[in-house]
Design a protein around this motif. Structure first.
Motif, mmCIF file in Angstrom:
data_model
loop_
_atom_site.group_PDB
_atom_site.id
_atom_site.type_symbol
_atom_site.label_atom_id
_atom_site.label_comp_id
_atom_site.label_asym_id
_atom_site.label_seq_id
_atom_site.Cartn_x
_atom_site.Cartn_y
_atom_site.Cartn_z
ATOM 1 N N ARG A 15 116.072 60.430 33.722
ATOM 2 C CA ARG A 15 115.472 61.160 34.798
ATOM 3 C C ARG A 15 114.169 61.690 34.425
ATOM 4 O O ARG A 15 113.339 61.697 35.327
ATOM 5 N N GLU A 18 111.645 58.870 34.400
ATOM 6 C CA GLU A 18 111.688 58.373 35.863
ATOM 7 C C GLU A 18 110.629 59.263 36.660
ATOM 8 O O GLU A 18 109.621 58.877 37.125
ATOM 9 N N GLN A 22 106.877 58.218 38.082
ATOM 10 C CA GLN A 22 106.483 58.265 39.613
ATOM 11 C C GLN A 22 105.423 58.965 39.599
ATOM 12 O O GLN A 22 104.383 58.619 40.624
ATOM 13 N N GLU A 45 113.274 61.840 26.290
ATOM 14 C CA GLU A 45 113.491 60.832 27.215
ATOM 15 C C GLU A 45 114.344 59.426 26.949
ATOM 16 O O GLU A 45 114.808 59.085 27.627
#
Length: 189
Positions: A15, A18, A22, A45
């Protein structure tokens, strides 16, 4: 021999990666924004390390979310009723802190309840709130707790409730010979 990574740590790491993707940030840019080294960010990560509460707090600040929001994003959609046995528990083993998401956050709601436990001698410092202006109501159930909010130090005994809006550094220290057990109501601004 390396232990296999914890499944929750792997989901948290995915997450975090991610969220960074983004925003199209490099590890270097995230390191600059968060004050966390590139190597630590990379290991987190990948799920190679179990992130500490302090590390997650720094990243939550950069991404503009509470720790409960981040943790709930790696779990399934939160139902209206959460049985005690189904309330997720996250542990920062390095600092002696465990956190139960009593009422996991929901995108449409601003409040959540968290149960916290600190081992004897545990001391957790956050250099900034995950969300500026976060409202917190801390109700100490058992033990002794010293909470520092900016320059103010509060000594809590069982039954005491501290209300604060968090704009700067905070610190939670188990101040007694036994662990501290509390309920924290968190309200996003």
């Amino acid at each position: 021999m390396r232990q296999s990574p914890d499944a929750v740590d792997v989901r948290i790491g995915a997450r975090l990666a991610e969220l960074r993707a983004q925003r199209a940030w490099s590890l270097e840019e995230l390191a600059d924004r968060s004050g966390v080294s590139r190597s630590t960010l990379s290991r987190a990560e990948r799920g190679d390390i179990s992130p500490t509460a302090s590390l997650l707090n720094r990243l939550c600040h950069v991404y503009g979310r509470t720790m409960s929001q981040l943790l709930s994003e790696v779990e399934a959609e939160a139902p209206a009723l959460v049985r005690a046995a189904d309330q997720p528990i996250w542990k920062d083993r390095g600092s002696g802190f465990s956190r139960r998401a009593v009422s996991p956050p929901h995108d449409g709601l601003r409040g959540e309840l968290v149960e916290g436990r600190l081992d004897p001698g545990a001391d957790i410092a956050y250099d900034r709130p995950p969300v500026t202006g976060l409202e917190q109501h801390l109700w100490l159930l058992d033990g002794a707790l010293e909470v520092t909010d900016g320059d103010q130090v509060h000594h809590l005994a069982p039954g005491d409730c501290l209300r604060m809006r968090v704009f700067g550094p905070t610190r939670f220290r188990c101040a007694g010979p036994a662990g501290a057990h509390y309920v924290l109501a968190v309200v996003r601004p």
